[in-house]
Design an enzyme around this catalytic site. Structure first.
Site, short mmCIF file in Angstrom:
data_model
loop_
_atom_site.label_atom_id
_atom_site.label_comp_id
_atom_site.label_asym_id
_atom_site.label_seq_id
_atom_site.Cartn_x
_atom_site.Cartn_y
_atom_site.Cartn_z
N HIS A 17 0.82 -1.21 0.00
CA HIS A 17 0.00 0.00 0.00
C HIS A 17 0.85 1.26 0.00
O HIS A 17 0.46 2.28 -0.56
CB HIS A 17 -0.94 -0.01 1.22
CG HIS A 17 -2.07 -0.97 1.09
ND1 HIS A 17 -3.38 -0.57 0.96
CD2 HIS A 17 -2.10 -2.32 1.03
CE1 HIS A 17 -4.17 -1.64 0.85
NE2 HIS A 17 -3.40 -2.71 0.90
N ASP A 119 -5.88 5.79 2.69
CA ASP A 119 -6.03 4.44 2.18
C ASP A 119 -7.47 3.96 2.40
O ASP A 119 -8.19 4.47 3.26
CB ASP A 119 -5.04 3.54 2.93
CG ASP A 119 -5.00 2.14 2.39
OD1 ASP A 119 -5.79 1.30 2.86
OD2 ASP A 119 -4.18 1.86 1.49
N ALA A 353 13.71 -10.45 -5.23
CA ALA A 353 14.40 -10.20 -6.50
C ALA A 353 14.07 -8.78 -6.94
O ALA A 353 13.03 -8.23 -6.57
CB ALA A 353 13.96 -11.21 -7.56
N GLN A 355 12.33 -6.90 -8.98
CA GLN A 355 11.24 -7.21 -9.92
C GLN A 355 11.17 -6.27 -11.11
O GLN A 355 10.97 -6.70 -12.25
CB GLN A 355 9.90 -7.22 -9.17
CG GLN A 355 8.71 -7.56 -10.07
CD GLN A 355 7.52 -8.02 -9.27
OE1 GLN A 355 7.58 -9.03 -8.58
NE2 GLN A 355 6.43 -7.29 -9.35
N SER A 375 2.01 -5.45 -9.02
CA SER A 375 2.74 -6.35 -9.93
C SER A 375 2.11 -6.37 -11.31
O SER A 375 2.81 -6.41 -12.33
CB SER A 375 2.76 -7.77 -9.35
OG SER A 375 3.61 -7.84 -8.21
N GLU A 378 3.13 -3.24 -13.19
CA GLU A 378 4.53 -3.34 -13.60
C GLU A 378 4.68 -4.24 -14.82
O GLU A 378 5.44 -3.94 -15.76
CB GLU A 378 5.37 -3.87 -12.43
CG GLU A 378 5.51 -2.85 -11.29
CD GLU A 378 5.95 -3.45 -9.98
OE1 GLU A 378 5.97 -2.73 -8.96
OE2 GLU A 378 6.28 -4.66 -9.96
#
Length: 484
Positions: A17, A119, A353, A355, A375, A378
């Site tokens: 978040h 949020d 990793a 990413q 993700s 991305e």
């Protein structure tokens, strides 16, 4: 303007978040330099080093303040995904006195605070904003389909008497592809639970925001955004606030060159588009049996892969979210001989990793992902098609959107007769289809031509997301400052 305008942002605990909040702040001050941003962060325990490092790397016009940590040792009976959601909500609520004190201090120092952006778990902060005569906005860190689902939830709750997983027909969420009841998400499957009631109440409070900011863009969610922004009668009563789609905002690459060098060096030596990247995000965990099936499935596929492996947890799919996980070496849980047998075509990495760099590397041709929204964005930005493997929260809804709507992902089948596992044969089949099949090539082309190109245009000068951010900035510029 004689005084810099201050926007206060309040994410909920957890990197998943915090990341979109940080990226939003960076975009806001970059494109509209008359703003400063103060990030006030509720915490559960000691903030992790990765979080501190991300915050310290921010430009000088973005400040951060950690609120005193909230302890839940007396509340926490387990570390399940449901328990974690309740903990996050409690952390936001119990942090309100500290938030109130911090806001008061900012305003008393003659800082011109013009808006509070919170949020989705922090809607109780709307009441604090009202005390200071501040306009409060919601930053929904998932996508428009998940937001549409939440706005529709009160009506669905009135219409349906059974558990959603038992519904005989798919649910028709406004602006979205139909969703099977079981894919609405584990968090909504027990309608008597505190978690379900929490989300139902959360959805009802969303309408109190003066506006809702979304990290998405029009080309990936045309139908859902249209339904949210127009007078769609399929939602329950109440006025929906204005929607500001300002994505895709993704984090920049890591500056930690030492940790990522081996991984990227390995990728440098692989053929273009040949490697499947396997990662379940910062919090996702598999059961021990599922981890074994995944290992054998990757081996059977005969495809190149990078796998970010984490110690399994048989109790929870997001046990790593607050670092509640096994301290054992995750490699100890892999099948005997797996690393040796796959060393010519696979690289297994423990826990982390880089990413962004992996997805942006020319050798990466697919992404097996837990379907967290960060993700997904991305992957879209770098044009990498996905294998959708949702674990918790809204990730099943995200998987439906990826596979049934924009069609840039494959989803392995989970069968009851296999004990609820994705078995190795199914994994191998889907991986091969993605990496070397005709369907995989079509998905890759669809991703790049329909989404990646559109994502790159969203923040150009005339891009829809750039215009949406400008509209929001002008609205904040004209707000009256908060008062105490």
């Amino acid at each position: 303007m004689s005084q810099t305008l201050q926007v206060v942002i309040v994410p909920s605990p957890g990197m998943g978040h915090l990341i979109p909040f940080i990226e939003f702040a960076k975009h806001l001050v970059h494109f509209h330099d008359y703003f400063n941003v103060t990030c006030i962060i509720p915490t559960i325990g000691t903030p992790p080093d990765a979080m501190k490092a991300s915050l310290l790397a921010l430009p000088s016009n973005i400040n951060h303040i950690f609120l005193p940590p909230i302890s839940f040792e007396e509340d926490r009976s387990d570390h399940s995904e449901v328990g974690n959601v309740v903990l996050i909500s409690l952390a936001m609520t119990r942090s309100l006195p500290s938030l109130r004190h911090t806001l008061k201090s900012l305003i008393e120092t003659n800082t011109r605070v013009v808006a509070l952006l919170v949020d989705s778990f922090g809607t109780a902060a709307f009441d604090v904003a009202n005390e200071f005569k501040l306009s409060s906005y919601l930053f929904f860190t998932s996508n428009a389909m998940a937001l549409s689902t939440l706005f529709y939830l009160p009506k669905l709750d009135e219409m349906v008497s059974c558990e959603f997983r038992d519904l005989p027909e798919p649910v028709k969420i406004p602006g979205c592809v139909p969703v099977n009841g079981r894919d609405i998400g584990e968090l909504f499957q027990d309608r008597k639970s505190d978690t379900y009631k929490l989300f139902l109440n959360m959805a009802r409070r969303f309408g109190l925001a003066k506006g809702i900011v979304l990290n998405t863009f029009i080309d990936i969610e045309t139908g859902a955004l249209k339904a949210l922004m127009e007078e769609d009668e399929e939602y329950s009563g109440g006025v929906r606030p204005p929607i500001y789609p300002i994505g895709p905002m993704i984090r920049a690459g890591s500056s930690d060159r030492g940790r990522k060098s081996d991984c990227l060096t390995w990728l440098d030596n692989q053929p273009s588009g040949s490697v499947l990247y396997v990662s379940f995000g910062s919090g996702g965990t598999l059961s021990h049996n599922q981890l074994i099936e995944l290992a054998f499935g990757l081996e059977m596929s005969q495809q190149r892969f990078i796998w970010v492996v984490r110690s399994p947890n048989d109790e929870s799919a997001n046990a790593a979210f607050f670092k509640v996980q096994s301290e054992k070496d995750p490699f100890d849980f892999l099948p005997d001989g797996f690393l040796e047998r796959t060393k010519q075509r696979g690289l297994v990495i423990s826990s982390w990793a880089p990413q962004i760099e992996v997805l942006g590397h020319g050798s990466t041709g697919g992404f097996l992902t837990h379907c967290g929204w960060n993700s997904i964005l991305e992957s879209v930005v770098y044009g990498v098609p996905m294998i959708a493997w949702p674990l918790f929260a809204e990730q099943k809804i995200n998987a439906v959107m990826l596979t049934e709507d924009v069609k840039v992902a494959f989803r392995p089948e989970v069968r009851k007769e296999d004990g609820g596992l994705v078995i190795r044969e199914e994994i191998a089949k889907v991986v091969k289809k993605m990496m070397e099949g005709v369907e995989g090539k079509k998905v890759r082309k669809r991703m790049r031509e329909n989404l990646t190109d559109a994502a790159s245009k969203a923040f150009m000068e005339d891009g829809a997301s750039r215009k949406s951010l400008l509209k929001l900035a002008l609205e904040w510029k004209n707000q009256k400052a908060g008062k105490y």
